[in-house]
Write an enzyme that holds these catalytic residues in place. Structure first.
Site, PDB file in Angstrom:
ATOM      1  N   GLY A   1       4.411   3.840   4.893  1.00  0.00           N
ATOM      2  CA  GLY A   1       3.150   3.225   5.297  1.00  0.00           C
ATOM      3  C   GLY A   1       3.270   2.584   6.673  1.00  0.00           C
TER       4      GLY A   1
ATOM      5  N   ASP B   1      -2.450   2.230  -1.043  1.00  0.00           N
ATOM      6  CA  ASP B   1      -3.535   1.390  -0.508  1.00  0.00           C
ATOM      7  C   ASP B   1      -4.570   2.175   0.315  1.00  0.00           C
ATOM      8  OD1 ASP B   1      -2.025  -0.669  -1.596  1.00  0.00           O
ATOM      9  OD2 ASP B   1      -0.997  -1.084   0.295  1.00  0.00           O
TER      10      ASP B   1
ATOM     11  N   ARG C   1     -11.542 -12.557 -19.637  1.00  0.00           N
ATOM     12  CA  ARG C   1     -10.116 -12.231 -19.680  1.00  0.00           C
ATOM     13  C   ARG C   1      -9.737 -11.520 -18.388  1.00  0.00           C
ATOM     14  NH1 ARG C   1     -10.441 -15.121 -23.390  1.00  0.00           N
ATOM     15  NH2 ARG C   1      -9.621 -14.880 -25.499  1.00  0.00           N
TER      16      ARG C   1
HETATM   17  O1  F6P Z   1       1.497  -1.398  -0.311  1.00  0.00           O
HETATM   18  C1  F6P Z   1       1.615  -1.036  -1.651  1.00  0.00           C
HETATM   19  C2  F6P Z   1       1.583  -2.249  -2.541  1.00  0.00           C
HETATM   20  O2  F6P Z   1       1.674  -1.802  -3.893  1.00  0.00           O
HETATM   21  C3  F6P Z   1       0.374  -3.153  -2.365  1.00  0.00           C
HETATM   22  O3  F6P Z   1      -0.794  -2.626  -2.946  1.00  0.00           O
HETATM   23  C4  F6P Z   1       0.869  -4.415  -2.975  1.00  0.00           C
HETATM   24  O4  F6P Z   1       0.194  -5.521  -2.435  1.00  0.00           O
HETATM   25  C5  F6P Z   1       2.335  -4.443  -2.577  1.00  0.00           C
HETATM   26  O5  F6P Z   1       2.677  -3.098  -2.277  1.00  0.00           O
HETATM   27  C6  F6P Z   1       3.268  -4.975  -3.624  1.00  0.00           C
HETATM   28  O6  F6P Z   1       4.555  -5.022  -3.099  1.00  0.00           O
HETATM   29  P1  F6P Z   1       5.870  -5.246  -3.962  1.00  0.00           P
HETATM   30  O7  F6P Z   1       6.248  -3.943  -4.580  1.00  0.00           O
HETATM   31  O8  F6P Z   1       6.882  -5.706  -2.967  1.00  0.00           O
HETATM   32  O9  F6P Z   1       5.555  -6.274  -4.991  1.00  0.00           O
END
Ligand code: F6P
Length: 365
Positions: A119, A144, A283
């Site tokens: 990314g 994303d 919830r």
């Molecule tokens: O960029 C991908 C992603 O899954 C995001 O959607 C999320 O905010 C982040 O990475 C989570 O990162 P980690 O795997 O470090 O918790």
């Protein structure tokens, strides 16, 4: 006979994993080996492998049987990066520029090119390596879908499919218990996963970072539905959504990571706030990394394969510093520099948003 333009290529997967990574690796290896007799090595754990010269040879055997498998056979890291590498000095963590080590390993392995699959963090580092003289090609990966200059990143469709299935399941409890079910999906500062899964799953309220919400509007929407005899509501909220004039909810800070902030927790905040204001049972479900796992959808498998094929083409044509991209239904390429300049957010004049509004879906504004 045409002169071969590449004999040996390195590849790495870096940043958060997502469905389809193995499909790209498979396409690159199969095309390189079968069509061009090019040798491929795969650096392990993203830039960590390039920095420490940890790699595995990738041939037909390694590329077999991986198309449907989630994650990446190479491993990945969203911490290791050559220009800001965390090292322990005594009890302290300090950050060093170890790019020269990465560059030396590229040269030591006599690579003609490096394909970086990742990314914006991965590709920003790749761009610097390109400026420092390496032959780089980028492949856009992220659930994303927030990378500029490409309509789709692979992994996104799989994540949306998982989120949609979850919304479908939450409908059962929402309907049976007459509750408000709030599902928080990933996406960082972009609302693509929330928008698409919200549309596919029939969310009544969709909250995205691009449109700050007002809690009163959300409550009004739930009340309006109740008046119409609809005793439940489904709210799909992006982890990066925030109220007008307010801030995002931060779950944790990962100090060593190149993108330190981890978002998360907005669904529970909303549930408490809505219950307090209109006394309806709420919830919260935080879908989390489930969205990043599992087998890629057929769309992502095809996209990843097409990206892999184009990445090899770019290497063969010595068209470096570029990222493969999808524009409409056409595979093309763009300068990495343009792709990482800014995040691709949902345009406010998006046809999807307009259609959803016309269907009386609320964006909380
Ligand atoms: O960029 C991908 C992603 O899954 C995001 O959607 C999320 O905010 C982040 O990475 C989570 O990162 P980690 O795997 O470090 O918790």
């Amino acid at each position: 006979m045409k002169k071969k333009t590449a004999k040996k290529i390195g590849i790495l997967t870096s940043g958060g994993d997502c469905p389809g990574l193995n499909a790209v690796i498979r396409a690159i290896v199969k095309i390189a080996v079968h069509a061009h007799n090019i040798e491929i090595i795969g650096f392990q754990d993203g830039y960590e492998g390039l920095i420490h010269n940890r790699f595995i040879p990738l041939g037909s055997r390694q590329a077999s049987g991986i198309l449907t498998i989630g994650g990446t056979i190479l491993g990945t890291s969203n911490i290791a990066t050559p220009y800001r590498y965390a090292v322990k000095e005594g009890k302290k963590i300090i950050y060093k520029d170890v790019s020269q080590k990465a560059i030396a390993n590229y040269k030591r392995n006599k690579l003609d090119a490096l394909i970086a699959i990742g990314g914006d963090g991965t590709l920003s580092a790749a761009l610097k390596l390109k400026k420092d003289g390496l032959n780089i090609v980028g492949v856009p990966k992220t659930i994303d879908n927030d990378l500029s200059e490409t309509d789709w990143t692979f992994g996104f469709d799989s994540a949306v499919t998982t989120a949609t299935e979850a919304i479908d399941k939450l409908h059962s409890t929402a309907q049976s218990h007459h509750r408000v079910m709030i599902i928080e999906v990933m996406g960082r500062y972009a609302g693509w996963i929330a928008l698409f899964s919200g549309m596919a799953g029939g969310g009544d309220v969709i909250l995205i970072p691009e449109i700050p919400y007002r809690i009163e509007k959300i409550c009004a929407k739930i009340k309006e539905r109740q008046k119409l005899g609809k005793r439940f509501s489904i709210i799909v909220v992006a982890e990066g959504a925030r109220p007008v004039g307010g801030e995002v909810v931060v779950a944790k800070i990962v100090e060593k990571s190149f993108d330190k902030i981890r978002l998360g927790g907005i669904a529970s905040r909303l549930a408490d706030e809505i219950e307090r204001r209109i006394q309806i049972e709420c919830r919260a479900t935080i879908l989390g990394h489930v969205q990043r796992g599992g087998t890629p959808t057929s769309f992502d498998r095809v996209l990843a394969t097409r990206y892999g094929a184009e990445a090899i083409n770019l290497v063969l044509r010595k068209n470096f510093g570029r990222m493969v991209a999808l524009k409409g239904n056409k595979i093309t390429s763009v300068p990495i520099e343009k792709a990482v300049k800014k995040l691709k957010l949902i345009p406010l004049n998006s046809g999807l948003i307009r259609s959803l509004r016309e269907m009386n879906v609320s964006f909380g504004d």
